[in-house]
Design an enzyme around this catalytic site. Structure first.
Site, PDB file in Angstrom:
ATOM      1  N   THR A 152      -7.442  28.838   6.952  1.00  7.60           N
ATOM      2  CA  THR A 152      -6.183  28.415   6.341  1.00  7.60           C
ATOM      3  C   THR A 152      -5.330  27.933   7.506  1.00  7.60           C
ATOM      4  O   THR A 152      -5.454  28.470   8.623  1.00  7.60           O
ATOM      5  CB  THR A 152      -5.453  29.559   5.589  1.00  7.60           C
ATOM      6  OG1 THR A 152      -5.093  30.568   6.536  1.00  7.60           O
ATOM      7  CG2 THR A 152      -6.323  30.171   4.505  1.00  7.60           C
ATOM      8  N   HIS A 153      -4.518  26.945   7.274  1.00  6.86           N
ATOM      9  CA  HIS A 153      -3.697  26.359   8.359  1.00  6.86           C
ATOM     10  C   HIS A 153      -4.570  25.868   9.513  1.00  6.86           C
ATOM     11  O   HIS A 153      -4.107  25.780  10.651  1.00  6.86           O
ATOM     12  CB  HIS A 153      -2.669  27.358   8.896  1.00  6.86           C
ATOM     13  CG  HIS A 153      -1.884  28.048   7.823  1.00  6.86           C
ATOM     14  ND1 HIS A 153      -0.688  27.573   7.345  1.00  6.86           N
ATOM     15  CD2 HIS A 153      -2.152  29.183   7.122  1.00  6.86           C
ATOM     16  CE1 HIS A 153      -0.235  28.389   6.394  1.00  6.86           C
ATOM     17  NE2 HIS A 153      -1.114  29.360   6.235  1.00  6.86           N
ATOM     18  N   SER A 274     -20.278   3.748  20.461  1.00 11.05           N
ATOM     19  CA  SER A 274     -19.127   3.059  21.027  1.00 11.05           C
ATOM     20  C   SER A 274     -19.637   1.911  21.880  1.00 11.05           C
ATOM     21  O   SER A 274     -20.675   2.016  22.527  1.00 11.05           O
ATOM     22  CB  SER A 274     -18.320   4.033  21.875  1.00 11.05           C
ATOM     23  OG  SER A 274     -17.559   3.327  22.837  1.00 11.05           O
ATOM     24  N   LYS A 280     -20.932   8.333  22.964  1.00  7.33           N
ATOM     25  CA  LYS A 280     -20.262   8.566  21.686  1.00  7.33           C
ATOM     26  C   LYS A 280     -21.187   8.473  20.474  1.00  7.33           C
ATOM     27  O   LYS A 280     -22.077   7.649  20.421  1.00  7.33           O
ATOM     28  CB  LYS A 280     -19.119   7.561  21.495  1.00  7.33           C
ATOM     29  CG  LYS A 280     -17.929   7.769  22.401  1.00  7.33           C
ATOM     30  CD  LYS A 280     -17.250   9.125  22.225  1.00  7.33           C
ATOM     31  CE  LYS A 280     -16.487   9.206  20.922  1.00  7.33           C
ATOM     32  NZ  LYS A 280     -15.286   8.362  20.919  1.00  7.33           N
ATOM     33  N   GLU A 287     -14.548   8.631   8.467  1.00 11.66           N
ATOM     34  CA  GLU A 287     -13.215   8.077   8.743  1.00 11.66           C
ATOM     35  C   GLU A 287     -12.874   6.946   7.776  1.00 11.66           C
ATOM     36  O   GLU A 287     -11.739   6.841   7.303  1.00 11.66           O
ATOM     37  CB  GLU A 287     -13.158   7.576  10.189  1.00 11.66           C
ATOM     38  CG  GLU A 287     -13.268   8.704  11.189  1.00 11.66           C
ATOM     39  CD  GLU A 287     -13.488   8.190  12.601  1.00 11.66           C
ATOM     40  OE1 GLU A 287     -12.675   8.503  13.464  1.00 11.66           O
ATOM     41  OE2 GLU A 287     -14.477   7.469  12.844  1.00 11.66           O
ATOM     42  N   GLN A 319      -1.594  -9.652 -15.543  1.00 14.55           N
ATOM     43  CA  GLN A 319      -2.801 -10.163 -14.888  1.00 14.55           C
ATOM     44  C   GLN A 319      -3.015  -9.455 -13.539  1.00 14.55           C
ATOM     45  O   GLN A 319      -4.131  -9.409 -13.035  1.00 14.55           O
ATOM     46  CB  GLN A 319      -2.678 -11.678 -14.676  1.00 14.55           C
ATOM     47  CG  GLN A 319      -3.905 -12.317 -14.060  1.00 14.55           C
ATOM     48  CD  GLN A 319      -3.821 -13.834 -14.110  1.00 14.55           C
ATOM     49  OE1 GLN A 319      -3.840 -14.420 -15.180  1.00 14.55           O
ATOM     50  NE2 GLN A 319      -3.718 -14.463 -12.955  1.00 14.55           N
ATOM     51  N   LYS A 322      -5.808  -6.439 -12.641  1.00 19.08           N
ATOM     52  CA  LYS A 322      -7.256  -6.505 -12.433  1.00 19.08           C
ATOM     53  C   LYS A 322      -7.718  -6.307 -11.001  1.00 19.08           C
ATOM     54  O   LYS A 322      -8.689  -5.593 -10.752  1.00 19.08           O
ATOM     55  CB  LYS A 322      -7.805  -7.815 -12.992  1.00 19.08           C
ATOM     56  CG  LYS A 322      -7.917  -7.717 -14.476  1.00 19.08           C
ATOM     57  CD  LYS A 322      -8.314  -8.985 -15.133  1.00 19.08           C
ATOM     58  CE  LYS A 322      -7.745  -8.987 -16.527  1.00 19.08           C
ATOM     59  NZ  LYS A 322      -6.258  -9.002 -16.544  1.00 19.08           N
TER      60      LYS A 322
HETATM   61  N1  ARG Z   1      -5.596 -14.229 -17.372  1.00 21.12           N
HETATM   62  C1  ARG Z   1      -4.783 -13.439 -18.236  1.00 21.12           C
HETATM   63  C2  ARG Z   1      -4.728 -11.976 -17.784  1.00 21.12           C
HETATM   64  O1  ARG Z   1      -5.633 -11.556 -17.129  1.00 21.12           O
HETATM   65  C3  ARG Z   1      -5.327 -13.463 -19.628  1.00 21.12           C
HETATM   66  C4  ARG Z   1      -4.302 -13.290 -20.708  1.00 21.12           C
HETATM   67  C5  ARG Z   1      -3.413 -14.440 -20.734  1.00 21.12           C
HETATM   68  N2  ARG Z   1      -2.543 -14.479 -21.829  1.00 21.12           N
HETATM   69  C6  ARG Z   1      -1.494 -15.295 -21.817  1.00 21.12           C
HETATM   70  N3  ARG Z   1      -0.736 -15.282 -22.855  1.00 21.12           N
HETATM   71  N4  ARG Z   1      -1.233 -16.072 -20.810  1.00 21.12           N
HETATM   72  O2  ARG Z   1      -3.786 -11.273 -18.061  1.00 21.12           O
END
Ligand code: ARG
Length: 453
Positions: A152-153, A274, A280, A287, A319, A322
């Site tokens: 611990t610590h 290294s 090394k 890491e 958008q 994603k």
């Molecule tokens: N490329 C857009 C996205 O990933 C798709 C949906 C677009 N819809 C719109 N009304 N422009 O969010």
């Protein structure tokens, strides 16, 4: 796709700024699945005739095969994967393709495809995490009884075994999988049919599409269905915490493999040298894993920030969900895979671990428990042992060689046994504590659960 209303083409910079095809192309199998399911609803509703439906289905499957094969040409002017596929379909099957978008918007299309993507990735990641648990379990079994200090610590606390220590990570990874399963259950709801935000005047059998796509049910509010990205936040949250667990494992391994600890070595295949210092052997995988946790946290925070001020329903900001999603998925999958691989080459220096745990001070708590068993209240026992420890340090006499009777009459002539490491571990029989019997039972339990021979 919207040329009716516009007199000028989109500017090149807007195209460059707005395209998502360079990253959302990977949604293609899910977009195709969603489109086939949607087309079937249009068939049932009499909007497509059987020939049109079968042309669409065949066309979509061919497009999917072309993308699989790497022969499909993506056009950034078509912005995203949804429009790229629809445009290619219309080019291939003509008028029927142009009917596919009836009662559908890219807004429910993207929500559907993204949920399907998350679901598939959760399943793949769950398998990878089980693989990492198995690798940890194998090492835990190999070093079940290897005594080492528990900290611990980052100060030596009490003796544990390497098996017990490694099993702790299996617990964390189990919770990670539970979180993923809960996220999966919550996201497995079909938004298709929510349209742009307010459903459609064309009645479609949403439940049938949900069933075809393997969703448990349909969303119940079209505006929420379009605006909702909670499932991505939950998933990124789960991945961030999983990344934190991997990072903590990394930190333990970094410490263990340091010269100062000298508890463990990793194989040459999973370390790097290294360019300057010939001696090394660096734990770069650990890491990097520790470092990548920061990026997983960043992706979560980035998305939360994107969502924070958005009015209902779809806004183009969405958008931005994603890239962090894809990045976190790619990052965690590779991190889990490489750590699984690396653990196979983890070797412990059992003698050195034991020696580090052999400092009698690690059994000071056991000595206090000894007094408690002789009727001394714990607070008093703690103070008496503390006095003995101070004396041991002051006189440079190991605690187990000290004249304890001179500290208190409560210490009998049977204290020597307290300083026996194996006794100390065997005595830790409370559920969850590291007695060999407990650790072996835990290893057995995990073997069964993970289906290991
Ligand atoms: N490329 C857009 C996205 O990933 C798709 C949906 C677009 N819809 C719109 N009304 N422009 O969010």
């Amino acid at each position: 796709m919207w040329k009716g209303r516009f007199q000028k083409p989109t500017s090149g910079l807007v195209e460059q700024f707005g395209e998502s095809i360079s990253f959302d192309w990977r949604l293609y199998p899910h977009d195709v699945a969603g489109s086939v399911a949607h087309a079937r609803l249009l068939l049932e509703a009499g909007i497509l005739d059987p020939k049109e439906f079968s042309d669409i289905e065949t066309g979509l499957r061919q497009i999917e095969a072309d993308i699989d094969a790497g022969t499909f040409e993506f056009d950034p002017a078509l912005e995203d994967i949804h429009m790229n596929i629809e445009a290619a379909l219309t080019k291939r099957v003509g008028a029927a393709g142009a009917k596919l978008h009836t009662a559908r918007s890219r807004n429910d299309q993207v929500a559907t495809a993204t949920r399907l993507y998350c679901r598939a990735e959760i399943d793949a990641l769950t398998d990878l995490l089980a693989g990492l648990q198995k690798a940890l379990l194998e090492r835990a079994g190999a070093y079940a009884g290897a005594v080492m200090p528990g900290y611990t610590h980052l100060q030596r606390g009490q003796p544990v075994t390497a098996g017990h220590h490694l099993l702790a990570y299996i617990e964390m990874l189990e919770r990670d999988q539970e979180r993923l399963a809960e996220c999966r259950a919550r996201l497995n709801v079909c938004p298709l049919g929510s349209g742009a935000l307010a459903g459609s005047t064309i009645a479609l059998d949403r439940a049938a599409a949900a069933k075809e796509l393997g969703f448990d049910t349909v969303t119940t509010n079209s505006m929420d269905a379009i605006a909702d990205r909670d499932y991505i936040v939950e998933l990124l949250g789960g991945l961030a915490l999983c990344g934190a667990h991997l990072s903590r494992l990394s930190e333990d391994l970094i410490l263990w493999t340091s010269t100062e600890f000298g508890f463990a070595t990793l194989s040459d295949a999973h370390t790097t040298g290294s360019s300057l210092m010939p001696q090394k052997k660096n734990p770069d995988v650990c890491e990097l894993t520790r470092g990548k946790a920061g990026r997983l946290f960043g992706n979560l925070l980035g998305l939360l920030t994107t969502l924070k001020g958005l009015p209902l329903t779809y806004n183009r900001d969405l958008q931005e969900d994603k890239e962090p999603l894809f990045d976190s998925i790619d990052t965690i999958k590779l991190a889990v895979a490489v750590n699984t691989d690396m653990l196979g080459g983890l070797e412990l220096d059992v003698a050195r671990c034991r020696e580090a745990a052999s400092d009698p001070l690690l059994l000071a708590t056991d000595l206090a428990d000894y007094l408690v068993n002789n009727g001394v209240p714990f607070r008093e026992a703690h103070e008496l042992v503390g006095t003995a420890v101070a004396k041991s340090i002051e006189t440079q006499t190991p605690l187990d060689e000290l004249d304890l009777a001179a500290v208190s009459k409560h210490f009998g002539d049977d204290t020597a046994a307290i300083f026996d490491l194996d006794r100390a571990l065997a005595a830790r029989t409370t559920p969850g504590a590291p007695s060999p019997a407990n650790v072996n039972a835990e290893i057995e339990r995990w073997r069964e659960k993970l289906g290991v021979e």
